[in-house]
Design an enzyme around this catalytic site. Sequence first.
Site, PDB file in Angstrom:
ATOM      1  CG  ASP A  57       2.109  -5.263   9.855  1.00  0.00           C
ATOM      2  OD1 ASP A  57       1.697  -5.807  10.443  1.00  0.00           O
ATOM      3  OD2 ASP A  57       1.413  -4.278   9.264  1.00  0.00           O
TER       4      ASP A  57
ATOM      5  CG  ASN B  58      -5.943  -7.068  17.294  1.00  0.00           C
ATOM      6  OD1 ASN B  58      -6.984  -7.603  17.527  1.00  0.00           O
ATOM      7  ND2 ASN B  58      -5.248  -6.058  17.049  1.00  0.00           N
TER       8      ASN B  58
ATOM      9  CB  SER C 268       8.455   2.782  12.496  1.00  0.00           C
ATOM     10  OG  SER C 268       7.289   2.152  12.496  1.00  0.00           O
TER      11      SER C 268
ATOM     12  CG  ASN D 253      -2.096  -0.857   1.079  1.00  0.00           C
ATOM     13  OD1 ASN D 253      -2.406  -1.531   0.127  1.00  0.00           O
ATOM     14  ND2 ASN D 253      -3.053  -1.061   1.963  1.00  0.00           N
ATOM     15  CB  ILE D 254       0.865   4.504  -1.112  1.00  0.00           C
ATOM     16  CG1 ILE D 254       1.290   3.621  -2.243  1.00  0.00           C
ATOM     17  CG2 ILE D 254       1.403   6.147  -1.491  1.00  0.00           C
ATOM     18  CD1 ILE D 254       1.093   4.913  -4.036  1.00  0.00           C
ATOM     19  CG  ASP D 255       0.559   3.119   4.671  1.00  0.00           C
ATOM     20  OD1 ASP D 255       0.009   2.846   4.110  1.00  0.00           O
ATOM     21  OD2 ASP D 255       1.156   2.343   5.828  1.00  0.00           O
TER      22      ASP D 255
ATOM     23  N   GLY E  63       1.063  -1.336   3.400  1.00  0.00           N
ATOM     24  CA  GLY E  63       0.647  -2.101   4.072  1.00  0.00           C
ATOM     25  C   GLY E  63       1.034  -3.244   4.946  1.00  0.00           C
ATOM     26  CE  LYS E  64      -3.576  -4.937   9.784  1.00  0.00           C
ATOM     27  NZ  LYS E  64      -2.489  -4.392  10.301  1.00  0.00           N
TER      28      LYS E  64
END
Length: 290
Positions: free
Chosen positions: A243, A179, A282, A10-12, A38-39
């Site tokens: 992730d 989760n 990150s 993905n583009i975030d 994207g995960k």
Amino acid sequence: MKIINFGSINIDHVYDVDHFVRPGETLSSKNYAVFSGGKGANQSIALARANADVLHVGKIGLDGIWLQEKMEKEGIDTHLVKIVKAPTGHAIIQVNSEGENAIIIHGGANLTFKSSDIKEALKSANAGDIVLLQNEINSVDKILKQTKDKDLKVVFNPAPMSDAVKEYPLELVDIFIINETEGEALSGEKKPMKIIKAMDKLYPKSAVVLTLGKKGVIYSQGKQTIKVDALKVKAVDTTGAGDTFIGYFLAELSRGKRIEKCLKTAVKAASICVTRKGAADSIPRLGVDV
């Protein structure tokens, strides 16, 4: 041991806000940035930064070629990332003043997987390899079925959770990484240990890794239960933490490390991730940050 990740790219688009936008509200953002996301891609980058051997199987549009190039620079095998006519998947991410996030995703190219893509990817699989799946692509059920006749370890992170997940042949999953929200949706229980017990009953052949955010993580398989506490840090942005955990956990697992060691390393990496902004950007590096 190779990890074959059938994953989203993905583009975030990330917006810093005081609070999440409310119905009918127009909210100004304090900052805007574009990241790779994207995960699937995030988990592949986490795997690569944890020094795992990872093959990413994915789809992008012409607007996402820079994402493939970025993944290649990380050391990820991307020869099965294909360009299609659909636009690259993207996410709109709000990050509030407490570092929490709210996300809207559009699947785009991630939803164009075909049976031929699955067959092509699994041709390169060897006995003992790990197949990693999330729920941001189509054909998850077909991928699970096609791994059945091969001696592969299947790891499923059912995020984002949807009603369709319960219709998948989940008995073919070797390890669930979930989760509390996903755990509740799958098990019908809310409390962590009740989620674990319910998952053990529903899928007795599967291991369960239940991430609990600030409360750490619980691993369960059969009679074995391991709990690892979270590290205390000041969160800036929780995007990508899950992730990061998955990538580091599986990287350690692929090297034959004991489960407790895998969990502790993954928790440490995720704790570093939340102190930084962005998703893929990150993720820490093994030997440098972790």
